[in-house]
Design an enzyme around this catalytic site. Structure first.
Site, PDB file in Angstrom:
ATOM      1  N   VAL A 174       0.863  -1.189   0.000  1.00 20.70           N
ATOM      2  CA  VAL A 174       0.000   0.000   0.000  1.00 20.70           C
ATOM      3  C   VAL A 174       0.897   1.236   0.000  1.00 20.70           C
ATOM      4  CG1 VAL A 174      -1.793   1.263   1.246  1.00 20.70           C
ATOM      5  CG2 VAL A 174      -1.771  -1.230   1.316  1.00 20.70           C
ATOM      6  N   GLY A 175       1.888   1.215   0.882  1.00 22.12           N
ATOM      7  CA  GLY A 175       2.791   2.362   0.993  1.00 22.12           C
ATOM      8  C   GLY A 175       3.690   2.476  -0.232  1.00 22.12           C
ATOM      9  N   GLY A 207      -8.322   6.079   6.912  1.00 20.33           N
ATOM     10  CA  GLY A 207      -8.455   5.485   5.574  1.00 20.33           C
ATOM     11  C   GLY A 207      -9.064   4.112   5.738  1.00 20.33           C
ATOM     12  N   ARG A 208      -8.802   3.241   4.779  1.00 20.47           N
ATOM     13  CA  ARG A 208      -9.407   1.899   4.823  1.00 20.47           C
ATOM     14  C   ARG A 208      -9.001   1.155   6.092  1.00 20.47           C
ATOM     15  NH1 ARG A 208      -7.463   2.548  -0.328  1.00 20.47           N
ATOM     16  NH2 ARG A 208      -9.041   2.639  -1.959  1.00 20.47           N
ATOM     17  N   ILE A 209      -7.697   1.228   6.428  1.00 27.12           N
ATOM     18  CA  ILE A 209      -7.228   0.460   7.584  1.00 27.12           C
ATOM     19  C   ILE A 209      -7.714   1.102   8.888  1.00 27.12           C
ATOM     20  CG2 ILE A 209      -5.142  -0.275   8.842  1.00 27.12           C
ATOM     21  CD1 ILE A 209      -3.866  -0.645   5.981  1.00 27.12           C
ATOM     22  N   ASP A 244       4.198  -2.281  14.957  1.00 30.14           N
ATOM     23  CA  ASP A 244       4.406  -3.286  13.908  1.00 30.14           C
ATOM     24  C   ASP A 244       5.348  -2.733  12.851  1.00 30.14           C
ATOM     25  OD1 ASP A 244       4.015  -5.726  12.491  1.00 30.14           O
ATOM     26  OD2 ASP A 244       2.690  -4.665  11.104  1.00 30.14           O
ATOM     27  N   HIS A 288       6.973  -5.938  11.300  1.00 33.10           N
ATOM     28  CA  HIS A 288       6.204  -5.466  10.133  1.00 33.10           C
ATOM     29  C   HIS A 288       5.455  -6.643   9.482  1.00 33.10           C
ATOM     30  CE1 HIS A 288       6.014  -2.257   6.715  1.00 33.10           C
ATOM     31  NE2 HIS A 288       4.908  -2.973   6.768  1.00 33.10           N
ATOM     32  N   GLY A 338       1.887  -6.876   9.414  1.00 34.95           N
ATOM     33  CA  GLY A 338       0.458  -6.555   9.306  1.00 34.95           C
ATOM     34  C   GLY A 338      -0.263  -7.331   8.225  1.00 34.95           C
ATOM     35  N   SER A 339       0.349  -7.454   7.071  1.00 32.83           N
ATOM     36  CA  SER A 339      -0.353  -8.115   5.953  1.00 32.83           C
ATOM     37  C   SER A 339       0.130  -9.549   5.743  1.00 32.83           C
ATOM     38  CB  SER A 339      -0.165  -7.301   4.667  1.00 32.83           C
ATOM     39  OG  SER A 339       1.204  -7.254   4.309  1.00 32.83           O
TER      40      SER A 339
HETATM   41  C1  DGY Z   1       1.990  -2.117   2.849  1.00 36.83           C
HETATM   42  O1  DGY Z   1       1.293  -2.766   2.033  1.00 36.83           O
HETATM   43  O2  DGY Z   1       2.375  -0.975   2.643  1.00 36.83           O
HETATM   44  C2  DGY Z   1       2.292  -2.805   4.129  1.00 36.83           C
HETATM   45  O3  DGY Z   1       3.035  -2.052   4.986  1.00 36.83           O
HETATM   46  C3  DGY Z   1       2.929  -4.167   3.880  1.00 36.83           C
HETATM   47  O4  DGY Z   1       2.332  -4.963   4.807  1.00 36.83           O
END
Ligand code: DGY
Length: 325
Positions: free
Chosen positions: A79-80, A158-160, A264, A288, A290-291
């Site tokens: 995403v970033g 945002g979405r998250i 995270d 890190h 999260g996903s």
């Molecule tokens: C992103 O998608 O930017 C997250 O930080 C990767 O998990």
């Protein structure tokens, strides 16, 4: 037969993404789970039409220059996209895309898990069992904080951020407040109230950082901010490490300016095991992740691949950051 576009993929990514690309492109992959060193990246990009990269790859002028003027798109499997020099891409008319939506649930879920891990001191409990420090039941031992009747502050709805709010609401929190660059209409669905940043900081029992790293959010949580927070407040960061000034966080956690933190994401990543924050009982640090779910990773790879293909066929991408047509 027309020449297929050449795509370089900077990591071994899930098969669904690679399969999609291989149907329509000539694909070369840095076949490793580890990040590609910069010098290797520079060797592999000359002549490519598309680059599928990770958040660990710095895509700067040097890389774009090495790739050559035929490069049409850079798609990140994240995403970033702060690791991509978007301005430089703009000036070269290179499309940039990311993978929004597909990791919203995994990151929101992880954010809540990290909050509970931190607020209920769960790792200290696990450690106590492992170390044989679990004695007879004690009324004052490892007492944490409940979410019920608390004020939850979210930086970045945002979405998250929204996903976190939606998950926390059923815990019986008293109020959800948020701050962002502007008010968002869907905030009403979770009863979240827009407040100025200083109010968010002063009123929240828990603050979840769910925003991107931008010049405006860089080190937004520093000693000045920590001093405005409640002494028992818990800070959770699943956005980007750079939003928090880590030396100041260490001071705030050790001097009692704030209660605890769950991170995270850190600055830098990876955070060395010798970093002072790692030794604190009131700071939980995850690498890190999260996903890190199979579902998200497959979807991220697929989305990143579709974004690259969309560029070659002049269509909208799922995560267009900048578009040139
Ligand atoms: C992103 O998608 O930017 C997250 O930080 C990767 O998990």
């Amino acid at each position: 037969m027309p020449k297929l576009p050449r795509v370089y993929v900077t990591r071994n990514i899930p098969k669904p993404g690679l399969d999609l690309l291989r149907e329509e492109c000539e694909v070369e992959v840095w076949d490793s789970d580890d990040a590609i060193p910069k010098d290797e990246l520079l060797k592999h990009v000359p002549g490519i039409d598309g680059l599928l990269c990770m958040l660990t790859d710095r895509i700067d002028k040097e890389v774009l220059e090495a790739a050559g003027p035929q490069l049409k798109c850079v798609g990140t499997m994240s995403v970033g996209y702060e690791h991509i020099d978007v301005e430089e891409c703009k000036s070269r008319e290179i499309r940039v895309s990311n993978t929004p939506n597909v990791s919203t649930d995994s990151v929101s879920e992880l954010t809540v898990a990290l909050l509970l891990l931190t607020s209920r001191r769960l790792l200290e409990g696990v450690d106590a069992v492992k170390q044989g420090a679990w004695g007879k039941w004690k009324p004052m031992w490892l007492c944490g904080m409940e979410m019920v009747h608390r004020t939850i502050g979210i930086l970045g709805l945002g979405r998250i951020g929204y996903g976190v709010a939606r998950r926390l609401k059923p815990f019986g929190v008293s109020k959800i407040i948020y701050h962002d660059v502007c008010k968002v209409s869907y905030a009403d669905d979770v009863g979240a109230e827009f407040v100025p940043f200083d109010q968010l900081v002063a009123e929240s029992d828990v603050i979840c950082i769910c925003c991107n790293l931008t010049p405006q959010t860089k080190h937004k949580f520093n000693m000045v901010t920590f001093k405005k927070m409640k002494k028992h407040a818990i800070l959770i960061n699943s956005g980007r490490g750079g939003v928090v000034h880590h030396d100041d966080l260490f001071d705030a956690l050790t001097s009692g300016e704030i209660g605890a933190a769950g991170l995270d994401v850190t600055e830098p990543e990876p955070l060395p095991a010798s970093h002072p924050l790692v030794s604190l009982h009131n700071c939980i640090i995850l690498p890190h992740m999260g996903s890190n779910t199979i579902d998200s990773r497959n979807s991220m790879a697929e989305t990143a691949a579709k974004n690259i293909l969309a560029c070659f066929s002049n269509k909208d991408a799922i995560g267009d950051v900048i578009v040139y047509r």
